[in-house]
Design a protein around this motif. Structure first.
Motif, PDB file in Angstrom:
ATOM      1  N   GLN A 259      -3.022   8.947  24.558  1.00  0.00           N
ATOM      2  CA  GLN A 259      -1.963   9.440  23.677  1.00  0.00           C
ATOM      3  C   GLN A 259      -2.627  10.254  22.580  1.00  0.00           C
ATOM      4  N   TRP A 260      -2.382  11.561  22.605  1.00  0.00           N
ATOM      5  CA  TRP A 260      -2.993  12.503  21.664  1.00  0.00           C
ATOM      6  C   TRP A 260      -1.915  13.053  20.744  1.00  0.00           C
ATOM      7  N   LEU A 261      -2.137  12.980  19.425  1.00  0.00           N
ATOM      8  CA  LEU A 261      -1.141  13.414  18.449  1.00  0.00           C
ATOM      9  C   LEU A 261      -1.780  14.385  17.459  1.00  0.00           C
ATOM     10  N   HIS A 262      -1.109  15.512  17.239  1.00  0.00           N
ATOM     11  CA  HIS A 262      -1.582  16.490  16.259  1.00  0.00           C
ATOM     12  C   HIS A 262      -0.363  17.130  15.602  1.00  0.00           C
ATOM     13  N   TRP A 263      -0.107  16.788  14.334  1.00  0.00           N
ATOM     14  CA  TRP A 263       1.120  17.257  13.684  1.00  0.00           C
ATOM     15  C   TRP A 263       0.838  18.240  12.543  1.00  0.00           C
ATOM     16  N   GLY A 264      -0.135  19.128  12.769  1.00  0.00           N
ATOM     17  CA  GLY A 264      -0.372  20.188  11.804  1.00  0.00           C
ATOM     18  C   GLY A 264       0.755  21.210  11.836  1.00  0.00           C
ATOM     19  N   LYS A 265       0.955  21.908  10.725  1.00  0.00           N
ATOM     20  CA  LYS A 265       1.984  22.950  10.683  1.00  0.00           C
ATOM     21  C   LYS A 265       1.637  24.055  11.684  1.00  0.00           C
ATOM     22  N   ARG A 266       2.624  24.433  12.468  1.00  0.00           N
ATOM     23  CA  ARG A 266       2.535  25.480  13.487  1.00  0.00           C
ATOM     24  C   ARG A 266       1.674  25.078  14.688  1.00  0.00           C
ATOM     25  N   GLU A 267       0.781  24.146  14.519  1.00  0.00           N
ATOM     26  CA  GLU A 267       0.079  23.558  15.664  1.00  0.00           C
ATOM     27  C   GLU A 267       0.568  22.111  15.797  1.00  0.00           C
ATOM     28  N   TYR A 268       1.826  22.009  16.212  1.00  0.00           N
ATOM     29  CA  TYR A 268       2.591  20.763  16.236  1.00  0.00           C
ATOM     30  C   TYR A 268       2.733  20.356  17.695  1.00  0.00           C
ATOM     31  N   VAL A 269       1.861  19.457  18.142  1.00  0.00           N
ATOM     32  CA  VAL A 269       1.726  19.221  19.573  1.00  0.00           C
ATOM     33  C   VAL A 269       1.263  17.780  19.810  1.00  0.00           C
ATOM     34  N   ALA A 270       1.641  17.245  20.944  1.00  0.00           N
ATOM     35  CA  ALA A 270       1.194  15.915  21.355  1.00  0.00           C
ATOM     36  C   ALA A 270       1.104  15.889  22.870  1.00  0.00           C
ATOM     37  N   ALA A 271       0.435  14.861  23.394  1.00  0.00           N
ATOM     38  CA  ALA A 271       0.261  14.777  24.839  1.00  0.00           C
ATOM     39  C   ALA A 271       0.167  13.327  25.287  1.00  0.00           C
ATOM     40  N   LEU A 272       0.562  13.109  26.528  1.00  0.00           N
ATOM     41  CA  LEU A 272       0.236  11.905  27.269  1.00  0.00           C
ATOM     42  C   LEU A 272      -0.683  12.335  28.404  1.00  0.00           C
ATOM     43  N   GLU A 273      -1.788  11.612  28.603  1.00  0.00           N
ATOM     44  CA  GLU A 273      -2.858  12.097  29.466  1.00  0.00           C
ATOM     45  C   GLU A 273      -3.324  11.016  30.449  1.00  0.00           C
ATOM     46  N   PRO A 274      -2.738  10.941  31.641  1.00  0.00           N
ATOM     47  CA  PRO A 274      -3.311  10.066  32.665  1.00  0.00           C
ATOM     48  C   PRO A 274      -4.746  10.503  32.959  1.00  0.00           C
ATOM     49  N   MET A 275      -5.666   9.534  33.065  1.00  0.00           N
ATOM     50  CA  MET A 275      -7.076   9.910  33.202  1.00  0.00           C
ATOM     51  C   MET A 275      -7.853   8.853  33.971  1.00  0.00           C
ATOM     52  N   THR A 276      -8.935   9.304  34.603  1.00  0.00           N
ATOM     53  CA  THR A 276      -9.830   8.387  35.310  1.00  0.00           C
ATOM     54  C   THR A 276     -10.956   7.917  34.415  1.00  0.00           C
TER      55      THR A 276
END
Length: 345
Positions: A288-305
């Protein structure tokens, strides 16, 4: 989907796959497959970027985040350090690997760049199958081969099939890696599934059933998750959350009787969400990756090995996989738009 085939002649009136090349800017020449599922979901496959997916919309709403530079051509020049970020289009799906994932590292006498070479490798198209309701065929698909390595090896390939069904807002993906060489290949694979505004907004909820999690030991991640009860709701943009000030943790969602797990993102204001379905045997961890900077407002869920701290750390933890000569490793997963929260789990 109920279809009256007496009322149209071209299947593209309902949906299908269009092919073209970008003809302007840095991305000029990059090959594209634009997929319209006819179920409200439209997405764009980047043939020259490992058959990854950048743009994705459900009706009028974007589902993902797009970087400032956007699409760039594949290049081996970004196979060093953190240069991978210079060509990262973000988008709905970016594959990371196939020999390493995560931060740059030195392992087994070699320097390994951030997230590997997959996203900077072009695919060879094997087939594009269009839906044809007149013939009783509602499925559409794109299949391609991505080849990695060089003389003396490693010699690894990925055969990827991306498919959708006419009338359904869902993407199904089948990845099969095969070792064509004569020596064992060390292997890691991570799916960077990214969310952006407006599906990702203040209060958007990450939905998962994970009885435990492991927070990265780096200070910002530790402090952020320590002060929250569960870290499920996304915050508003912040001036303090700029550059690389992201937070990250590993989730371990429960699997069902079939060995599969589901997780996703829900936006209650839009009454819309995204559900991810995958095998926990194929992907033991969900980042679970979270980045809530202004204009770079993005998050992810990342299945991984493996993990994201670097290949040397993965080796120490026993997280690296190997593929023997002639053997294959398969991954099957899906990304689906849902209109009810309880459809995620």
């Amino acid at each position: 989907m109920n279809i009256d085939t007496t009322k149209f002649i071209s299947p593209h009136q309902l949906g299908g796959i269009q092919q073209y090349q970008i003809d302007n800017g840095e991305a000029r020449g990059v090959r594209i497959c634009d997929v319209n599922t006819g179920g409200g979901l439209r997405y764009r496959v980047l043939i020259d970027r490992g058959l990854d997916i950048d743009q994705a919309f459900h009706n009028e709403h974007s589902l993902t985040f797009l970087s400032h530079k956007g699409v760039t051509p594949p290049t081996r020049a970004l196979d060093r350090g953190m240069d991978w970020l210079k060509g990262f289009p973000v988008g709905l799906l970016t594959g990371c690997g196939p020999f390493n994932t995560g931060a740059p590292a030195h392992d087994a006498g070699q320097d390994w760049p951030m997230h590997g070479q997959h996203s900077n490798t072009a695919a060879e198209i094997e087939s594009i199958i269009q839906p044809d309701p007149h013939a009783g065929r509602l499925e559409m698909s794109i299949t391609g081969i991505i080849r990695y390595g060089g003389f003396y090896g490693p010699n690894l390939s990925l055969r990827r099939t991306i498919s959708s069904t006419l009338g359904e807002p869902k993407i199904s993906i089948d990845d099969t890696f095969t070792n064509h060489g004569n020596t064992e290949v060390t292997h890691a694979w991570l799916l960077h599934i990214n969310f952006g505004y407006p599906i990702l907004d203040e209060g958007s909820e990450f939905v998962f059933d994970s009885p435990e999690h492991v927070v990265r030991t780096e200070g910002l991640s530790h402090d952020y998750f320590k002060q929250l009860s569960d870290g499920r709701h996304f915050p508003a943009p912040s001036d303090d959350h700029a550059a690389e000030r992201c937070v990250f943790r590993y989730l371990m969602p429960k699997s069902n009787a079939s060995g599969r797990a589901r997780a996703g993102l829900w936006n209650d204001k839009l009454k819309r969400g995204i559900a991810i379905d995958y095998s926990t045997a194929e992907f033991p961890r969900l980042g679970q990756w979270l980045h809530w900077g202004k204009r770079e407002y993005v998050a992810a869920l990342e299945p991984m090995t493996a993990g994201v701290e670097g290949r040397d750390k993965d080796r120490d933890r026993g997280w690296l996989r190997t593929i023997a000569p002639g053997d294959s490793q398969h991954y099957g997963y899906s990304i689906e738009v849902v209109t009810q929260r309880d459809q995620i789990l």
